[in-house]
Write an enzyme that holds these catalytic residues in place. Structure first.
Site: not given
Ligand SMILES: [Zn+2]
Lengths: 191, 305
Positions: B54, B263, B266, B288, B294
Site C-alpha cells: 500500500g 443484466c 445474461c 454487465c 457476460c
Molecule cells: Zn451480463
C-alpha cells in the site's frame, strides 16, 4: 585476473525470468522458486544469488559483498554496480558467510521505507513444508520453510526488523538454484 | 530508438484479432519495449512495493508511445514483469474491445510477441483500467491497475511533502473527516469510485477509479495486485491474501453498490452493470460491464437451450 565466467545466456529473457521468480518469492514468503540455472559464478557465490544480482543490481545501486575478489570482479563486470565500503551503505548486500547484523543495514526512513536494503543470504538448504511457520501478507494461512545454515539469533533479529515496519530490510535466501524471500512484513515462528 | 507511431499502429487491424493472438516481436525494439536499465529500476521498485503493501514508491518514468491517460503507468509495470510465456488480457472499464484496451494489447503483441486473450481465466497478466473482473482471480495471475491519481489524500492535501508525512505517521484523520462530512450532508458516503482503502491495517491507498462495488474483491485476493501511475510516476502493490478494508464507520458500514437490475443480456444479478442508452426517446437498459463474464454466461445459456 582469471577469465570471467559468463553472465546470463540471454540477458533480456533470463533477467525477466529471474525477476519473476524473485517477485513470486517476495509475494508469497516461504514458497521456493528457482533461479540461476546454468550460471557458474565464482565460488562461493551460488547460481541463485548471482542471478538475483544480475537481474536487479546495476550502476544505479550500491552493492556490498563478502564473497571475495573473484566474485567482486565478476559482479563488477556483469552488473557494473558500485561497491559500498560498509554494508550499511549498500542497497544490495550479499552474504555468503555469516550475514551482517540486520539492524546495521539501511532500513530506509519512515517517509521513504523503500530505501531499506535487500539482504541476499546464502544458506546450506531451503525446504518447504517443515521448519518455520510464516504468516503475513502473501500467505493465506501459514507457509512452512526450513532453512539450514542461518545464525541461531536470526529469528530474534528478524522480529526486531519486523517491529520497525514500515522501515526494514527485506531478505532473499538462496541455496544453490533455490530462492525464498522474507519481506519485512512476514512473521516467523520457530517450528 | 524512436517510439512506434501509435496512429499508424491503429491501421494494422489484423494484429487485433479477438481471442488468442500471438505474433513475432517487432524488430528494432528490446523485448517489451523498455531498455534493460529501465526494467531493472521498475523491477526494484515493484519488489519494494510488494514488501511495503500500500506504500506509494516514486520511480523514474520513461516516455511511452502512448499519451498519459492511456495507462502509461500500467504499461510500464506490465512491460517490466511480462515474459514470453505470459498471456495478457487488457480491459478498459470491463471491456476488452475499447480503443484503449485494443491499443495496449496490440502494443504488447508487437513489442513482446506475447499471447493475448479476452478470457479472464486464460490470462496470466491482466492490465486494467477501472474494473476488476467478475471472475475470481487465482494465485497464478497478476492484475496491473492503471492509476491516474495514486495519492488518496490529494484532494484534501495537495502538498506531496505533507502527504508523505501523513502516510509516515499513518495520520488519516483528514480522510475520516471528509467521509464523515459526506454522511452528515447526504446520509451516506458519496464516493462511488476510487473509494479509499486501508491496506494491511497500515497504509491508506487509492484503489484507482474502480467502482466501490469492486473493493471487496481486493481483500485477500489470491492474485498479486500491482498499481502503476504514469503521470504521477508512482508504483504501489498489494500482495496476495492481504487485508484490504474499505474505510467506513461503525454506524455507517461500507456497502458496495450496484444498479438494482438484472443484466439485459445474461440475466446476472451479481455483476456490476453499465447503463446503456438504446434510443433517443429515453430507452435504456443495463448490461454487465465485464464483457468476458457476460458473453461467457450468454454462451452457457445458449448451449443449454
Ligand atoms: Zn451480463
Amino acid at each position: 585476473m582469471s577469465t570471467l565466467t559468463p553472465g546470463f545466456a540471454d540477458p533480456v529473457l533470463d533477467a525477466q525470468a529471474t525477476f519473476r521468480a524473485v517477485l513470486e518469492a517476495m509475494s508469497r514468503p516461504g514458497r521456493i522458486q528457482r533461479a540461476g540455472t546454468g550460471l557458474r559464478p565464482p565460488a562461493p557465490m551460488m547460481p541463485a544469488a548471482a542471478a538475483v544480482l544480475l537481474a536487479l543490481a546495476d550502476s544505479g545501486t550500491t552493492l556490498w559483498q563478502d564473497a571475495g575478489t573473484d566474485a567482486e570482479a565478476w559482479l563488477r563486470f556483469h552488473c557494473g554496480a558500485p561497491f559500498a565500503a560498509m554494508p550499511a551503505e549498500a542497497a544490495f548486500v550479499l552474504a555468503t558467510g555469516a550475514p551482517p547484523v540486520i539492524a546495521d543495514l539501511n532500513a530506509g526512513s519512515e517517509e521513504e521505507p523503500e530505501r531499506g536494503a535487500t539482504l541476499i543470504v546464502q544458506v546450506a538448504a531451503l525446504e518447504e513444508g517443515a521448519g518455520w511457520r510464516l504468516s503475513g501478507p502473501g500467505i493465506e494461512r501459514e507457509h512452512r520453510l526450513a532453512v539450514t545454515g542461518l545464525p541461531s539469533d536470526f529469528v530474534a533479529a528478524w522480529a526486531r526488523n519486523r517491529g520497525r515496519f514500515p522501515r526494514g530490510v527485506d531478505v532473499i535466501l538462496c541455496a544453490g538454484e533455490r530462492i525464498a524471500a522474507l519481506p519485512r512484513t512476514v512473521a516467523i515462528a520457530e517450528g | 530508438m524512436s517510439p512506434p507511431d501509435d496512429r499508424s499502429a491503429e491501421g494494422g487491424g489484423d494484429l487485433n484479432r479477438p481471442g488468442q493472438t500471438k505474433g513475432p516481436v517487432m524488430e528494432g525494439y528490446n523485448f517489451a519495449y523498455l531498455d534493460e536499465a529501465t526494467k531493472r529500476m521498475l523491477r526494484r521498485t515493484i519488489l519494494k512495493a510488494v514488501a511495503i503493501p500500500g506504500h506509494q514508491i516514486p520511480f523514474g518514468a520513461r516516455e511511452m508511445p502512448l499519451p498519459y491517460g492511456w495507462g502509461t503507468g500500467g504499461i510500464q509495470v506490465t512491460a517490466a514483469i511480462l515474459g514470453p510465456s505470459d498471456t495478457l488480457k487488457v480491459i478498459d472499464q470491463g471491456a476488452d474491445d475499447t480503443t484503449n484496451a485494443v491499443s495496449i494489447r496490440r502494443f504488447f503483441t508487437r513489442v513482446a510477441g506475447v499471447a493475448t486473450t479476452e478470457r479472464t481465466a486464460e490470462a496470466t497478466i491482466i492490465q486494467t483500467r477501472h474494473r476488476i473482473p467478475e471472475q475470481a482471480l487465482r494465485e497464478d495471475q497478476v492484475i496491473v491497475y492503471q492509476v491516474p491519481q495514486p495519492e488518496p489524500l490529494s484532494r484534501l492535501e495537495p502538498r506531496r511533502a505533507e502527504t508523505k508525512r501523513l502516510h509516515s505517521l499513518a495520520d488519516y484523520g483528514l480522510m475520516h473527516v471528509r467521509l464523515y462530512e459526506d454522511i452528515a450532508r447526504y446520509g451516506h458516503i458519496a464516493k462511488a469510485y476510487d473509494y479509499p482503502v486501508m491496506v494491511n491495517g497500515r497504509y491508506l491507498m487509492a484503489p484507482s477509479p474502480i467502482p466501490a462495488f469492486d473493493n471487496p474483491k481486493m481483500d485477500r485476493m489470491p492474485a498479486l495486485q500491482l498499481f502503476g501511475a504514469g503521470r504521477e510516476k508512482r508504483i504501489y502493490a498489494v500482495p496476495p491474501y492481504t487485508e484490504v478494508r474499505s474505510l467506513d464507520f461503525e454506524d455507517h458500514p461500507f456497502r458496495p453498490i450496484r444498479a438494482p437490475h438484472a443484466c439485459a443480456l445474461c440475466g446476472s444479478r451479481e455483476s456490476y452493470l453499465d447503463e446503456v442508452i438504446t434510443d433517443d426517446r429515453g430507452g435504456r437498459l443495463f448490461v454487465c460491464s465485464d464483457t468476458d463474464y457476460c458473453s461467457g454466461r450468454v454462451a452457457l445459456r445458449e448451449a443449454a437451450e
